[in-house]
Design an enzyme around this catalytic site. Sequence first.
Site, PDB file in Angstrom:
ATOM      1  N   GLY A 129       0.805  -1.212   0.000  1.00 23.63           N
ATOM      2  CA  GLY A 129       0.000   0.000   0.000  1.00 23.63           C
ATOM      3  C   GLY A 129       0.839   1.263   0.000  1.00 23.63           C
ATOM      4  CB  CYS A 130      -0.236   4.752   0.548  1.00 16.59           C
ATOM      5  SG  CYS A 130      -1.552   4.826  -0.687  1.00 16.59           S
ATOM      6  CG  PHE A 131       3.048   1.403   4.615  1.00 17.76           C
ATOM      7  CD1 PHE A 131       4.149   0.554   4.637  1.00 17.76           C
ATOM      8  CD2 PHE A 131       1.788   0.841   4.785  1.00 17.76           C
ATOM      9  CE1 PHE A 131       3.999  -0.821   4.806  1.00 17.76           C
ATOM     10  CE2 PHE A 131       1.627  -0.519   4.960  1.00 17.76           C
ATOM     11  CZ  PHE A 131       2.735  -1.358   4.966  1.00 17.76           C
ATOM     12  CB  ALA A 132       5.185   0.262  -0.301  1.00 17.99           C
TER      13      ALA A 132
END
EC number: 2.3.1.220
Length: 391
Positions: free
Chosen positions: A164-167
């Site tokens: 997701g977006c924290f990757a």
Amino acid sequence: MAPAMDSAQNGHQSRGSANVLAIGTANPPNVILQEDYPDFYFKVTNSEHLTDLKEKFKRICVKSKTRKRHFYLTEQILKENPGIATYGAGSLDSRQKILETEIPKLGKEAAMVAIQEWGQPVSKITHVVFATTSGFMMPGADYSITRLLGLNPNVRRVMIYNQGCFAGGTALRVAKDLAENNKGARVLVVCAENTAMTFHGPNENHLDVLVGQAMFSDGAAALIIGANPNLPEERPVYEMVAAHQTIVPESDGAIVAHFYEMGMSYFLKENVIPLFGNNIEACMEAAFKEYGISDWNSLFYSVHPGGRAIVDGIAEKLGLDEENLKATRHVLSEYGNMGSACVIFILDELRKKSKEEKKLTTGDGKEWGCLIGLGPGLTVETVVLRSVPIA
């Protein structure tokens, strides 16, 4: 007799912190202004009869504070793949077919920009870290980009799928460990995203879709990471001092996504914004305590722009001056939410603006900074950074 510990470590480990040595970004050429997107979206999904839903979507787009976004998907591509534009239709095959080609391709574009800035032959790249939440395949996009760039066949690869977006923060944390624990390592990091997996037509019973369609976009970013830069051939941009990952307490199910025949279906709870906001200071304190830093306005920032309200909430909780989030809001405005790639785009914007405005350092004139990745879990990645002087 085994060698002494110091001697053994000296043979395998680098002595210094990892550094960002180069940054590159890339986007598809297709650009849609946010003010035009509701008409485009309801037209290509054959949903113009849903007038009330369209009005709601228009309001969401206005509140997003996004001016434009880049997309691979065009009206023609959606006509050729009608299942992608129809909510709930079996379309995973069509989505995967696009992404298996386009994710490595866009990643390569960003990587070539970073490699050109780095100025060294690709034969010096020892490791690849590739992150995406856009599709999946074996061998992975890490393999594909290795072949596309003509890297050594013995390059060591790490593939990060579906975080997701924290990757973006995850990829940097992994690259930091690789660079600091493998002498002479030069790590190519690539984060690439494409909305072909998350694009859906509107549905009155799944309003989270509208939030995503008003925000998600396509982009790729790449970095070269290495410790002990070979000066003056290599020119550091930022020093990566430390990296942390935290699961936000009592946040189970706040952001979740599942792969179905219809593609990736995602669900957002209303408490996402306060959960991030109420816990961000604890993450910052854990990251900066050992450096004696508690004045959050003394830092420069790259905060994942997971939406205007999330950025606003973090700014409020940390008491940040608006100037500190200028680069973050610029990327949200000009590119939207490109998932894992966003925080790297922001670092690129920071160092470019710092030079244009004749600041003393790559961090808007400040010495210390923080990269904050946000995403499902809820998960927070914090990377402690130090800027470098601008010559």
